[in-house]
Design a protein around this motif. Structure first.
Motif, mmCIF file in Angstrom:
data_model
loop_
_atom_site.group_PDB
_atom_site.id
_atom_site.type_symbol
_atom_site.label_atom_id
_atom_site.label_comp_id
_atom_site.label_asym_id
_atom_site.label_seq_id
_atom_site.Cartn_x
_atom_site.Cartn_y
_atom_site.Cartn_z
ATOM 1 N N THR A 257 33.430 43.987 42.755
ATOM 2 C CA THR A 257 33.030 42.887 41.876
ATOM 3 C C THR A 257 31.848 43.304 41.002
ATOM 4 O OG1 THR A 257 33.779 41.260 43.514
ATOM 5 C CG2 THR A 257 32.221 40.484 41.840
ATOM 6 N N ILE A 258 30.962 44.135 41.547
ATOM 7 C CA ILE A 258 29.795 44.588 40.786
ATOM 8 C C ILE A 258 30.230 45.307 39.515
ATOM 9 C CG2 ILE A 258 27.720 46.027 40.841
ATOM 10 C CD1 ILE A 258 27.492 43.694 42.711
ATOM 11 N N THR A 259 31.278 46.121 39.604
ATOM 12 C CA THR A 259 31.731 46.856 38.418
ATOM 13 C C THR A 259 32.266 45.908 37.354
ATOM 14 O OG1 THR A 259 34.021 47.191 39.193
ATOM 15 C CG2 THR A 259 32.369 48.803 39.881
ATOM 16 N N ALA B 80 42.885 46.603 32.350
ATOM 17 C CA ALA B 80 43.004 45.202 31.917
ATOM 18 C C ALA B 80 43.343 44.299 33.097
ATOM 19 C CB ALA B 80 44.064 45.086 30.827
ATOM 20 N N TRP B 81 44.228 44.772 33.972
ATOM 21 C CA TRP B 81 44.639 43.976 35.121
ATOM 22 C C TRP B 81 43.474 43.711 36.063
ATOM 23 C CZ3 TRP B 81 44.983 44.480 40.427
ATOM 24 C CH2 TRP B 81 45.873 43.604 41.077
ATOM 25 N N GLU B 82 42.531 44.660 36.119
ATOM 26 C CA GLU B 82 41.358 44.481 36.981
ATOM 27 C C GLU B 82 40.255 43.673 36.311
ATOM 28 O OE1 GLU B 82 40.040 48.282 38.342
ATOM 29 O OE2 GLU B 82 41.652 48.464 39.810
ATOM 30 N N GLY B 83 40.553 43.076 35.167
ATOM 31 C CA GLY B 83 39.588 42.208 34.509
ATOM 32 C C GLY B 83 38.558 42.915 33.672
ATOM 33 N N LEU C 41 43.586 31.933 47.001
ATOM 34 C CA LEU C 41 42.676 32.261 45.904
ATOM 35 C C LEU C 41 41.413 32.906 46.457
ATOM 36 C CD1 LEU C 41 41.947 32.053 42.838
ATOM 37 C CD2 LEU C 41 40.727 29.945 43.440
ATOM 38 N N SER C 42 41.070 34.078 45.931
ATOM 39 C CA SER C 42 39.822 34.757 46.275
ATOM 40 C C SER C 42 38.882 34.651 45.084
ATOM 41 C CB SER C 42 40.092 36.226 46.605
ATOM 42 O OG SER C 42 38.882 36.949 46.691
ATOM 43 N N GLU C 43 37.725 34.022 45.289
ATOM 44 C CA GLU C 43 36.712 33.903 44.235
ATOM 45 C C GLU C 43 35.454 34.626 44.701
ATOM 46 O OE1 GLU C 43 35.408 30.358 41.420
ATOM 47 O OE2 GLU C 43 34.409 30.187 43.368
ATOM 48 N N MET C 44 34.944 35.539 43.868
ATOM 49 C CA MET C 44 33.793 36.356 44.244
ATOM 50 C C MET C 44 32.691 36.282 43.197
ATOM 51 S SD MET C 44 35.635 39.817 45.668
ATOM 52 C CE MET C 44 37.275 39.783 46.404
ATOM 53 N N ASP C 45 31.450 36.389 43.659
ATOM 54 C CA ASP C 45 30.316 36.528 42.752
ATOM 55 C C ASP C 45 29.234 37.343 43.450
ATOM 56 O OD1 ASP C 45 29.164 34.814 44.561
ATOM 57 O OD2 ASP C 45 28.915 33.147 43.191
ATOM 58 N N VAL D 283 27.809 40.887 47.498
ATOM 59 C CA VAL D 283 28.878 40.069 46.915
ATOM 60 C C VAL D 283 29.299 39.013 47.935
ATOM 61 C CG1 VAL D 283 31.211 40.049 45.938
ATOM 62 C CG2 VAL D 283 29.699 42.001 45.515
ATOM 63 N N THR D 284 29.502 37.783 47.477
ATOM 64 C CA THR D 284 30.021 36.710 48.328
ATOM 65 C C THR D 284 31.430 36.362 47.877
ATOM 66 O OG1 THR D 284 29.095 34.956 46.930
ATOM 67 C CG2 THR D 284 27.715 35.779 48.724
ATOM 68 N N GLN D 285 32.238 35.904 48.815
ATOM 69 C CA GLN D 285 33.638 35.597 48.534
ATOM 70 C C GLN D 285 34.054 34.324 49.253
ATOM 71 O OE1 GLN D 285 38.043 37.768 49.096
ATOM 72 N NE2 GLN D 285 36.261 38.572 50.174
#
Length: 351
Positions: free
Chosen positions: A226-228, A259-262, A300-304, A315-317
């Motif tokens: 997520t950091i990247t 692109a798929w990895e955002g 759904l996985s949401e991370m920040d 990172v939290t999920q």
């Protein structure tokens, strides 16, 4: 190295009556070695470019081993893990379970995963007896709701038939859709979140424990990475400026995966900082609704990330079921180091 060397015993053929993830996470008890010792039944996945086997598989295999030592009405509610050494996909793993405590309501186990006598991973797992906390009316309860989309409504799962998934993302016992980065234009990394829908391939038939093992497995996917995404860091082993120099097929695959990895178009990554080292240090999972986990349905996985610095990031999920139930909360810290351009060019630091 022969296939048999990746497991202590000869690998059985995959059971067609089980989902792929159930086959991957099957453990075999080794009572001849002593009490509460288990081993991986099948070879574990070593992701391309990674230092060792996929961390989520070790977490889940430890959980599967520990669960074999508690009564069926005890559910995992938390595990606290440390990644110590990179695990080899060419060597068997031994899981040593210690029965730390057996109470009326809670039971505690520690598990060490070892290869060639060295501990590569350790975890402490706590179980709670189902129904031991009293009736629902006598408990305090609340839960975070399903995240909202751009339209102000709870986000919806993708269609059952995904298409145009990159080759690397299509591997393994789980399937997932494209990663979305929310609040992407914010200048503050901690204000961004990543979202992705995931589910196990096939139909899990091994009961609630198989679903919990599968959730533990997938919880490590794209976690510290997520950091990247929130910092727009280039992660491939060549400069972003060199993408156009690749042969057409490889260039298309890299662009599609990026692109798929955002991460958008690789051309937007030119001159962005590059990852030099990224590896998980620890991993915690809090299981909230074990009976409601259906890992073969969309989750759904949401991370920040609330913080990064000193060569590390946190990172939290949150993992939700498709109906909006908060199933689990996870936290991970890892080493996150940028590529040292001075060293890369053979220059000595003046510090």
């Amino acid at each position: 190295m022969s296939e048999q060397r990746a497991t202590l015993l000869r690998q059985p053929p995959p059971d067609p009556n089980k989902a792929p993830i159930e086959n991957v996470l099957e453990v075999t008890e080794l009572s001849v070695f002593g009490p509460d010792i288990f081993t991986n039944t099948r070879q574990q996945w070593h992701p391309p470019g990674a230092r060792g086997i996929y961390g989520g598989s070790v977490i889940a295999l430890c959980l599967a081993s520990a669960q074999r030592t508690v009564p069926d009405d005890f559910f995992i509610h938390s595990c606290h893990c440390y990644f110590l050494l990179a695990g080899s996909g060419e060597l068997p793993i031994l899981f040593h379970v210690e029965r730390v405590r057996d109470g009326k309501s809670y039971a505690t186990r520690t598990v060490q995963a070892r290869q060639k006598g060295r501990c590569i991973f350790t975890t402490t797992i706590s179980f709670v007896r189902e129904g031991s906390s009293g009736s629902p009316g006598s408990q305090v309860s609340h839960a975070a709701p399903m995240p909202l989309g751009a339209d102000g409504k709870p986000v919806s799962p993708p269609p059952d038939n995904l298409s145009d998934v990159p080759d690397l993302a299509a591997m393994g016992p789980f399937e997932s859709n494209r990663i979305e980065v929310t609040n992407e234009t914010s200048p503050h990394a901690h204000e961004k979140k990543t979202r992705q829908w995931v589910r196990a391939r096939g139909k899990i038939g091994g009961g609630y424990q198989a679903h919990l093992n599968a959730l533990a497995y997938v919880s490590d996917s794209y976690f510290i990475g997520t950091i990247t995404r929130i910092h727009k860091l280039w992660r491939f082993p060549f400069p972003a400026a060199d993408v156009d120099k690749l042969d057409p097929d490889m260039r298309e695959r890299i662009c599609k995966l990026n692109a798929w990895e955002g991460m958008g178009d690789p051309k937007e990554m030119v001159d962005r900082p590059e990852i030099g080292m990224m590896v998980s240090l620890d991993h915690t999972i809090y299981f909230h609704e074990p009976r409601k986990v259906r890992a073969d349905e969309w989750m759904l996985s949401e991370m920040d990330s609330p913080w990064a610095g000193d060569g590390r990031g946190v990172v939290t999920q949150r993992i939700f079921s498709k109906d909006g139930t908060l199933l689990a909360t996870c936290v991970q810290e890892g080493v996150v180091r940028l590529k040292d351009e001075a060293k890369a060019k053979g220059k000595e630091s003046k510090l």
